[in-house]
Design a protein around this motif. Sequence first.
Motif, PDB file in Angstrom:
ATOM      1  N   ARG A 175       0.882  -1.390   0.027  1.00  0.00           N
ATOM      2  CA  ARG A 175       0.090   0.152   0.034  1.00  0.00           C
ATOM      3  C   ARG A 175       0.809   1.222   0.121  1.00  0.00           C
ATOM      4  N   THR A 176       0.403   2.096  -0.523  1.00  0.00           N
ATOM      5  CA  THR A 176       1.070   3.741  -0.602  1.00  0.00           C
ATOM      6  C   THR A 176       0.376   4.652   0.363  1.00  0.00           C
ATOM      7  N   PRO A 177       1.269   5.139   0.922  1.00  0.00           N
ATOM      8  CA  PRO A 177       0.718   6.058   2.109  1.00  0.00           C
ATOM      9  C   PRO A 177       0.727   7.495   1.272  1.00  0.00           C
ATOM     10  N   TYR A 178      -0.326   8.346   1.471  1.00  0.00           N
ATOM     11  CA  TYR A 178      -0.377   9.611   0.768  1.00  0.00           C
ATOM     12  C   TYR A 178       0.163  10.600   1.397  1.00  0.00           C
ATOM     13  N   SER A 224       4.051  17.880   9.642  1.00  0.00           N
ATOM     14  CA  SER A 224       3.592  17.224   8.447  1.00  0.00           C
ATOM     15  C   SER A 224       4.844  17.143   7.476  1.00  0.00           C
ATOM     16  N   LEU A 263      -0.125   7.805   6.569  1.00  0.00           N
ATOM     17  CA  LEU A 263      -1.534   8.029   6.270  1.00  0.00           C
ATOM     18  C   LEU A 263      -1.906   7.335   5.059  1.00  0.00           C
ATOM     19  N   PHE A 264      -2.986   6.583   5.179  1.00  0.00           N
ATOM     20  CA  PHE A 264      -3.526   5.717   4.075  1.00  0.00           C
ATOM     21  C   PHE A 264      -4.846   6.105   3.679  1.00  0.00           C
ATOM     22  N   SER A 265      -5.272   6.052   2.472  1.00  0.00           N
ATOM     23  CA  SER A 265      -6.633   6.085   2.065  1.00  0.00           C
ATOM     24  C   SER A 265      -7.571   4.753   2.313  1.00  0.00           C
ATOM     25  N   GLN A 266      -6.724   3.759   2.134  1.00  0.00           N
ATOM     26  CA  GLN A 266      -7.411   2.514   2.236  1.00  0.00           C
ATOM     27  C   GLN A 266      -6.941   1.722   3.502  1.00  0.00           C
ATOM     28  N   ALA A 270      -6.196   3.437   8.392  1.00  0.00           N
ATOM     29  CA  ALA A 270      -5.867   4.893   8.068  1.00  0.00           C
ATOM     30  C   ALA A 270      -4.504   5.393   8.344  1.00  0.00           C
TER      31      ALA A 270
END
Length: 300
Positions: free
Chosen positions: A183-186, A225, A271-274, A277
Amino acid sequence: MTIQRDKARRRVSRWMGTMAAAGVLAAPLTAVAGPLDLYVERTAMAAADQRCGFFDSGLRAALEAGRIQTRNAALRSGATADDLSRADARARASARTVICDSEAVSAAAAHVRSAFDGFAKLRQITYPGETADWRADRTSSAQIHRWRLAQQTDFAGGQMVFGLAGRDTRPVLLALASFADGRTPYAARLIMRDETRAARPYLDLRGDLDLARRMPPAGALRTYSAEARSKAGLDLRPEAMGAGWAFRFPTEAAVRLTALDPREAVAVEFLFSQGPAVRRVYVEVGDFAVGHAFLAMASR
């Protein structure tokens, strides 16, 4: 082992005796100097150097790295922030009274110069921690990005390298992570104690090395951030790490890290969108400040 410790103690005793004779220390110290005594000695000599100009920039930076290392050692041995504050005041008061061209002070400066000259020539060094090491590298390169000061961490579901990286003498603070599920963190954020809200670290040192218990409560946290995200390049990615992502944090965050207690921890949250979280990874502060000072040493 005992013989080696005895030799080290005798060297320290001679060092401290030279400093006291030079007037750089205000009062005699015990025959076997502890971490707080060494912090006083190195702080006093650094302050004397500011007045008298004993050392070049490389040795001055080497002495500063050593001074910070004794500060961290004193904290690990049980010294409090108030102890360090009093020691710092004592050392600087002593330095204000030295006579720069006196024979004793010149001898003390020569002793420090001899002790730190070899250290100032080092290009790489590892600072051990309780859970992970900081590896420092001040080898110059105009073409290749490299880790200048890095801590590598394996966590449930992935790997992370955190620290300072770059091609020149102005490295940036990065977190480079790879996740087993692909998975790719945004986004990512760095979380640490806010010294304006909590002047002292929150340390639960009960037996184990759970870094989660070395973080302050939510009301005492500061969050940075990430300013940028990119795919992890091969020049910074460890051989055993799969494809990953690099996040760059503000310069201020690195400065704030140098002021933290070596026993506490900071956290990087991805942080991930899928799926989940947020995935949190902990970093031991350790000797980050010492490594940061090591990188500042001029090339010799």
